[in-house]
Design an enzyme around this catalytic site. Structure first.
Site, PDB file in Angstrom:
ATOM      1  CB  ALA A 261      48.991  40.205  39.139  1.00 41.15           C
ATOM      2  CG  MET A 262      43.567  43.800  41.370  1.00 40.60           C
ATOM      3  SD  MET A 262      42.199  42.732  40.841  1.00 40.60           S
ATOM      4  CE  MET A 262      41.167  43.930  40.001  1.00 40.60           C
ATOM      5  CD  GLU A 263      41.683  42.407  36.617  1.00 42.16           C
ATOM      6  OE1 GLU A 263      40.483  42.132  36.503  1.00 42.16           O
ATOM      7  OE2 GLU A 263      42.479  41.705  37.275  1.00 42.16           O
ATOM      8  CG  ASN A 264      44.106  47.473  40.856  1.00 43.89           C
ATOM      9  OD1 ASN A 264      43.076  47.002  41.283  1.00 43.89           O
ATOM     10  ND2 ASN A 264      45.292  47.157  41.364  1.00 43.89           N
TER      11      ASN A 264
ATOM     12  CG  HIS B 295      46.037  36.957  33.174  1.00 46.97           C
ATOM     13  ND1 HIS B 295      45.370  35.798  32.839  1.00 46.97           N
ATOM     14  CD2 HIS B 295      45.232  37.585  34.067  1.00 46.97           C
ATOM     15  CE1 HIS B 295      44.208  35.743  33.485  1.00 46.97           C
ATOM     16  NE2 HIS B 295      44.113  36.817  34.253  1.00 46.97           N
ATOM     17  CD  GLU B 296      46.744  40.467  36.293  1.00 48.53           C
ATOM     18  OE1 GLU B 296      45.710  41.162  36.346  1.00 48.53           O
ATOM     19  OE2 GLU B 296      46.771  39.281  36.656  1.00 48.53           O
TER      20      GLU B 296
ATOM     21  CG  HIS C 258      42.267  41.319  33.188  1.00 49.19           C
ATOM     22  ND1 HIS C 258      41.049  40.751  32.895  1.00 49.19           N
ATOM     23  CD2 HIS C 258      42.909  40.431  33.998  1.00 49.19           C
ATOM     24  CE1 HIS C 258      40.963  39.575  33.492  1.00 49.19           C
ATOM     25  NE2 HIS C 258      42.084  39.343  34.159  1.00 49.19           N
TER      26      HIS C 258
ATOM     27  CD  GLU D 219      40.147  36.852  35.815  1.00 50.90           C
ATOM     28  OE1 GLU D 219      41.192  36.629  35.184  1.00 50.90           O
ATOM     29  OE2 GLU D 219      40.031  37.827  36.583  1.00 50.90           O
TER      30      GLU D 219
END
Length: 897
Positions: free
Chosen positions: A290-293, A325-326, A329, A348
Site C-alpha cells: 500500500a502507499m500512504e498518499n 500502518h498507512e 503515516h 517506516e
C-alpha cells in the site's frame, strides 16, 4: 564526539546529491489529461517559484527532476517589479536521463530575490511498471478487460508524472486538475472543488481543493470505474473505500478498521487528522502492499478487500495491519516528514510500531504484541545478523539508494527499537513525547534527533545517548550469561555483550569493541521484574529474586529488546518447567526457541541442546509459540534437505510433534474458535503439508476436503480459506498431472486475488520436475499479474531440493525476459523474484554461482539483497556441516528422543 562538539547535521549531509537550493517551489498547479487508450497523458504544470537573493547576476537556468517526459515548452512570467506580465520562453531544454533531470535555459538572467511563475507543457507515458502515473488492467462486471490509471510516487517517481523538485524536504502546495472521460471517476489527495463538462460532451474537467504543504512523493491521483462505501469517524472525517465495480461489500472490513484507527490516532497524537477526507482505493496492479498518499491511500487489492464469505483470518489480520500502518503515516511521514531518505526509518519504523498498537486497540484478541515477537522482531534479527545488513540510519547519497532500504531494518528493526523505547520510558512519557514532536514539527521536516529530543523532554532520560548504539551502528548484541550464583531466594547472573553475527565468525579487534546500551528486563514465575538495569559497558551483573529454590529466570522479558540471549545449561533446564507449565509467557516461550536456533547456527550452542529444548514444547498449544516452532522446523528442514539420512530422521521427529498438535486442534473448525485458534489450525495444516503429507490419515483428510471443494468452491466449511494453500499442497504432493490441472484451473475460476494466491503459493509442490518447469513457464507467460508472478516461482523454489535447482536454472535462462517484464519498475519485485528462485540453497557452490551470475548480469538496485542472500546461504552451508558433525547425524540420537 557528543552532538554538541561536532556538527553531526553537517556530517550527515556530506555527499548528498540534491538539486540547487537557490530556486524553491512554493506551489504547483497541475493539469493532466490521461488517454487510457493510447497509454499516454498530456500535462501542464504551473509552478510558483521563489529565487534566492544570491542567485548570481547571470543565472539563466532552472533545474528540476523529470523522467520519461517529453517537453514541448517552458516559460515564466514575473509578478513583481515593473516587468509587467510579458513571458520569457526557454530557448533550450536539456534532458539528462542519467540524473533524471531537465534543465530549462532562458535567454536572459533570472531575477534574484523574486517570485516567478513557470509554466511547462509536456507529455508522458502511462507505463505498466507500477511506478509514476501508470496503467492497470481489470475486468469489469460484464467480464470485459478495462484500463485504469493511478500513481505510485514514493520514492522517486513523481518526476515521471510532472517536472518537480522530487525531494522530501521541498514541500509545496499542490492544486490538481484532471481531464477525464465523462463516464469515469477521478480523485486526488483533496476533495473536489468543481466539475465541468467540456465542449463535445465526452470529457469533464475535475478540479480539487489545494493540498496542505507536502512533499512530491505523497501527491496522488486515480482515474477509473469504482463503487464505494463510506462512513464518518467520531472526529468528523469522511472515509471512503473505493472498490472495483460490484465489490463494494468487500470494502466494509477495511472501512471499519480505518474509522476506528483514525479516531485512535487522533486521540493518541493529540493532533487532529488535518485533511477533510480520507479515501482508500484498491488498485488492480500494485508493486508494494500500500502507499500512504495523504488523503488518498492506495492498496494492492488483497491488502484492502475482504470477501465477507471467503476471507481467511490471516487475510483479515493482514488488511487490518496494512490499513493501520498507512493511517499512522498520515501523521508520521505526511504531517511530519523526514528531511532526507537517510531517516526513512522515522516513517517506516514508527508506522510498523503503530500498526500493531492500533490493531491491538481495535482487535485485542489478535494479540498483535505477542505476534510482534515472531513477526517483526524475528525478521529484523534475521537480517541484522548479517554483515551485509545496514544501520537503521543509513547514509544515502544518491536518492536512488533508498530503494534498497525499504527492508526489514527500516520497518521491523525500526519498529522493534520504537517498542523498546516504549518499554523503557513507559507509555505516558512515550505518548507525551510524540504529541510534542507532532505539534512542534507539523508540516515540517525532521531528523532522528528531533524525535529523541521530544522523548528526552517527556521522560527525563538520556534517549539520544541510549539510542545512538541502536540506530547509528549496524547489528545488535548477544548477551551471554558467563557466570551464575543460585541461592534459595535469588540468583546473580554475570553478563557480557558482543556483536551477534549469524555465522558466528570471529570478530576483529575493532569489531569486538562494539557495544550497545541495553535495558536488561527479566521475568520469573512470579512475573516480570520491575527493576530494569542498563548495561552500558561490556559486562554487567544482575541479581533477581526467586520465589522458590527451583525457580527459573529468563532474560529479555517480553522480548522487548532486539537482541539474542545465551542462557546457561542450568537456566535452560530450569526454564523447561516454565515452558511445560506455560507460566513462562507465550512470547518468551517463542523467543527462547528462536534465540536457541540462531545461537546453534552461530556456533554458540550445541545442536543437541536445541532438539532437546524443542522436546519441552510437545504440549504447546499457543499460536504465537507455534509460529516460533514452525520457523525453527522450517529452517532445519531446508538445511537438512541436502543430507538424505538426517533429513529422513528429522522429518519423522518433526512429524511426531506436529501430529501431536493435530490431535489437540483437529481439522474441523468450531464456532467457539478464537482468531488465534483459527491461525493455529492453519499453521498446523501447513506443517502437516511439510512433514506428514504422506501420512495416510493426513492425505485422506486433505483428499476428502479437496473433493468437497471441487464440487463447490464456496464450501467454506470443508475447506476454509485459512487452510486452502496447505491442502492444495498436500493434494499436489500426493498427486500427478490431473491434480495439478485441477488446482491450476481454480486460478481462473477464483473471483478474487486472495483466492488466486492459494494457487500461486502451492502449484510448485507437484513432485514431477516437468510440472515444476511448466509452473515456471506459466508464471512468466503473462497469465499472472506482474505484482504476483514471483509467488508461483517461490512455490517451486521452496518445494524441494529439485525444485530449487529448477527455479534457479529457469531464472538464469530467462533472465532477459524477466528483466524486460519488471526491470523498470520497483526493485522490490526483482528482489522478490531472486529470493523466490534462489533463496533456498544451502551450499557455498551455489552462493558462488549466484555471485558470478550477477557479476556478469549486474542489477545495481538489487546488490544489497543479493549480498544478503549469498551471505545467508554460506551461513546455512556452514550450519549443515556442523549438523553433519553432531549427534544429529546418528540414528540413535533420534531414536533416544
Amino acid at each position: 564526539a557528543s552532538p554538541s562538539t561536532m556538527t553531526s547535521a553537517d556530517k550527515k549531509k556530506e555527499g548528498r546529491v540534491l538539486l540547487p537550493s537557490n530556486i524553491v517551489p512554493i506551489r504547483y498547479d497541475l493539469k493532466l489529461t490521461p488517454d487510457l487508450e493510447a497509454f499516454a497523458f498530456a500535462g501542464e504544470c504551473r509552478i510558483k517559484l521563489s529565487t534566492a537573493a544570491d542567485l548570481g547576476s547571470d543565472h539563466r537556468e532552472i533545474i528540476m527532476h523529470a523522467k520519461e517526459l517529453c517537453f514541448a515548452s517552458a516559460s515564466y512570467v514575473l509578478t513583481d517589479g515593473d516587468a509587467g506580465t510579458s513571458s520569457v520562453t526557454a530557448d533550450e531544454i536539456r534532458v539528462n536521463t542519467k540524473s533524471t533531470t531537465v534543465t530549462f535555459c532562458f535567454p536572459t538572467a533570472l531575477p534574484a530575490n523574486s517570485t516567478i511563475y513557470l509554466t511547462v507543457k509536456y507529455t508522458g507515458f502511462l507505463n505498466n511498471q507500477m511506478a509514476g502515473f501508470y496503467r492497470s488492467s481489470y475486468t469489469d462486471i460484464h467480464g470485459e478487460s478495462k484500463i485504469m490509471a493511478s500513481t505510485q510516487f514514493e520514492s522517486l517517481d513523481a518526476r515521471r508524472a510532472f517536472p518537480c523538485w522530487d525531494e522530501p524536504a521541498r514541500k509545496a502546495v499542490f492544486g490538481v486538475t484532471l481531464v477525464v472521460p465523462r463516464g469515469l471517476d477521478a480523485f486526488s489527495n483533496m476533495p473536489e472543488s468543481g466539475c465541468k463538462t467540456l465542449e463535445g460532451g465526452k470529457l469533464k474537467e475535475l478540479s480539487f481543493l489545494d493540498s496542505p504543504i507536502m512533499p512530491t512523493y505523497l501527491v496522488a491521483f486515480v482515474v477509473g470505474e469504482f463503487d464505494h462505501i463510506q462512513a464518518q469517524t467520531e472526529h468528523g472525517v469522511l472515509i471512503k473505500v473505493y472498490t472495483p465495480p460490484g465489490k463494494s461489500d468487500a470494502g466494509k472490513y477495511a472501512l471499519d478498521c480505518a474509522t476506528k484507527a483514525l479516531d485512535h490516532f487522533n486521540d493518541f497524537f493529540g493532533v487532529p487528522y488535518p485533511l477533510p477526507k480520507l479515501d482508500m482505493v484498491a488498485i488492480p496492479e500494485f508493486a508494494a502492499g500500500a502507499m500512504e498518499n495523504w488523503g488518498l491511500v492506495t492498496y494492492r487489492e488483497v491488502d484492502l478487500l475482504i470477501d465477507p464469505l471467503k476471507a481467511s483470518n490471516s487475510q483479515k489480520q493482514r488488511v487490518c495491519t496494512v490499513v493501520t500502518h498507512e493511517l499512522a503515516h498520515q501523521w508520521f511521514g505526511n504531517l511530519v516528514t523526514m528531511a532526507w531518505w537517510d531517516d526513512l526509518w522515522l516513517n517506516e519504523g514508527f508506522a510498523s510500531w503503530a500498526e500493531n498498537w492500533a490493531s491491538d486497540q481495535i482487535y485485542p484478541d489478535m494479540k498483535m504484541w505477542d505476534q510482534f515477537t515472531t513477526g517483526h522482531l524475528s525478521a529484523a534479527l534475521r537480517l541484522d545478523a548479517l554483515k551485509s545488513s545496514h544501520p537503521i540510519q543509513v547514509p544515502i547519497h544518491h536518492a536512488e539508494e533508498v530503494e534498497e532500504v525499504f527492508d526489514a531494518i527500516s520497518y521491523c528493526k525500526g519498529g522493534s527499537v520504537v517498542r523498546m523505547i516504549r518499554a523503557v520510558i513507559g507509555m505516558k512519557a512515550f505518548q507525551t513525547g510524540l504529541g510534542t514532536y507532532m505539534k512542534r514539527h507539523a508540516y515540517g521536516n525532521t531528523e532522528t534527533f528531533d524525535l529523541w529530543k521530544a522523548w528526552e523532554e517527556s521522560s527525563d532520560m538520556p534517549i539520544q545517548e541510549m539510542m545512538a548504539s541502536w540506530t547509528e551502528q549496524m547489528g545488535f548484541p548477544l548477551v551471554r550469561v558467563v557466570g551464575e550464583t543460585w541461592k534459595e531466594n535469588e540468583v546473580t547472573l554475570e553478563l557480557d555483550q558482543l556483536w551477534f553475527l549469524a555465522d558466528g565468525s570471529k570478530l576483529a579487534e575493532e569489531e569486538a569493541k562494539k557495544k550497545w546500551t541495553i535495558p536488561i528486563l527479566t521475568c520469573t514465575q512470579e512475573g516480570t521484574q520491575d527493576d530494569m538495569v542498563f548495561m552500558r559497558e561490556k559486562t554487567a551483573a544482575v541479581t533477581i529474586p526467586l520465589g522458590s529454590k527451583d525457580g527459573w529466570v529468563k532474560l529479555n522479558a517480553g522480548q522487548e529488546v532486539p537482541m539474542r540471549v545465551l542462557p546457561t545449561p542450568t537456566m535452560i533446564s530450569r526454564l523447561g518447567e516454565g515452558i511445560k507449565s506455560k507460566l513462562l509467557p507465550p512470547c518468551d516461550r517463542a523467543g527462547l526457541l528462536t534465540d536457541a536456533y540462531a545461537l546453534v547456527k552461530a556456533g554458540h550452542m550445541k545442536p543437541e541442546t536445541l532438539i532437546k529444548l524443542l522436546a519441552n514444547y510437545k504440549d504447546e498449544d499457543e499460536y504465537i509459540v507455534w509460529q516460533g516452532i514452525a520457523d525453527v522446523l522450517g529452517g532445519l528442514d531446508t538445511i537438512m534437505s541436502d543430507d538424505e539420512e538426517m533429513s529422513a530422521n528429522f522429518t519423522k521427529f518433526a512429524g511426531g510433534i506436529v501430529l501431536n498438535l493435530a490431535k489437540k486442534v483437529g481439522w474441523e473448525s468450531k464456532r467457539t474458535d478464537g482468531h488465534l485458534t483459527v491461525l493455529l489450525r492453519s499453521t498446523m495444516i501447513s506443517l502437516l503439508g511439510s512433514f506428514c503429507s504422506d501420512d495416510a490419515d493426513v492425505s485422506a483428510e486433505a483428499k476428502r476436503r479437496f473433493e468437497a471443494f471441487q464440487d463447490d468452491h464456496n464450501d467454506m466449511q470443508s475447506l476454509p480459506s485459512d487452510m486452502r494453500s496447505s491442502v492444495f499442497k498436500i493434494i499436489l504432493k500426493n498427486g500427478g498431472s490431473s491434480e495439478y490441472e485441477s488446482v491450476k484451473a481454480y486460478f481462473n475460476e477464483a473471483t478474487d486475488n486472495a483466492e488466486r494466491k492459494h494457487v500461486l503459493a502451492s502449484l510448485g509442490h507437484a513432485p514431477d520436475g516437468k510440472l515444476k518447469i511448466s509452473t515456471m513457464e506459466w508464471t512468466t507467460s503473462g497469465a499472472v499479474k506482474l505484482q504476483d508472478f514471483f509467488y508461483a516461482m517461490g512455490s517451486v523454489g521452496r518445494s524441494s531440493k529439485e525444485g530449487r535447482e529448477i527455479s534457479w536454472a529457469f531464472f538464469k535462462t530467462n533472465f532477459e525476459k524477466i528483466k524486460g517484464m519488471i526491470g523498470k519498475g520497483s526493485p522490490s519485485l526483482m528482489d522478490a523474484c531472486i529470493v523466490s528462485c534462489a533463496g533456498a540453497f544451502c551450499s557455498n557452490e551455489k552462493a558462488n554461482d549466484i555471485e558470478i551470475f550477477f557479476k556478469e548480469n549486474p542489477l545495481p538496485k538489487s546488490v544489497r539483497k543479493i549480498n544478503q542472500l549469498t551471505e545467508s546461504m554460506r551461513t546455512n552451508a556452514a550450519f549443515l556441516e556442523m549438523l553433519k558433525n553432531s549427534d544429529l547425524s546418528k540414528a540413535e540420537f533420534w531414536a533416544a528422543l
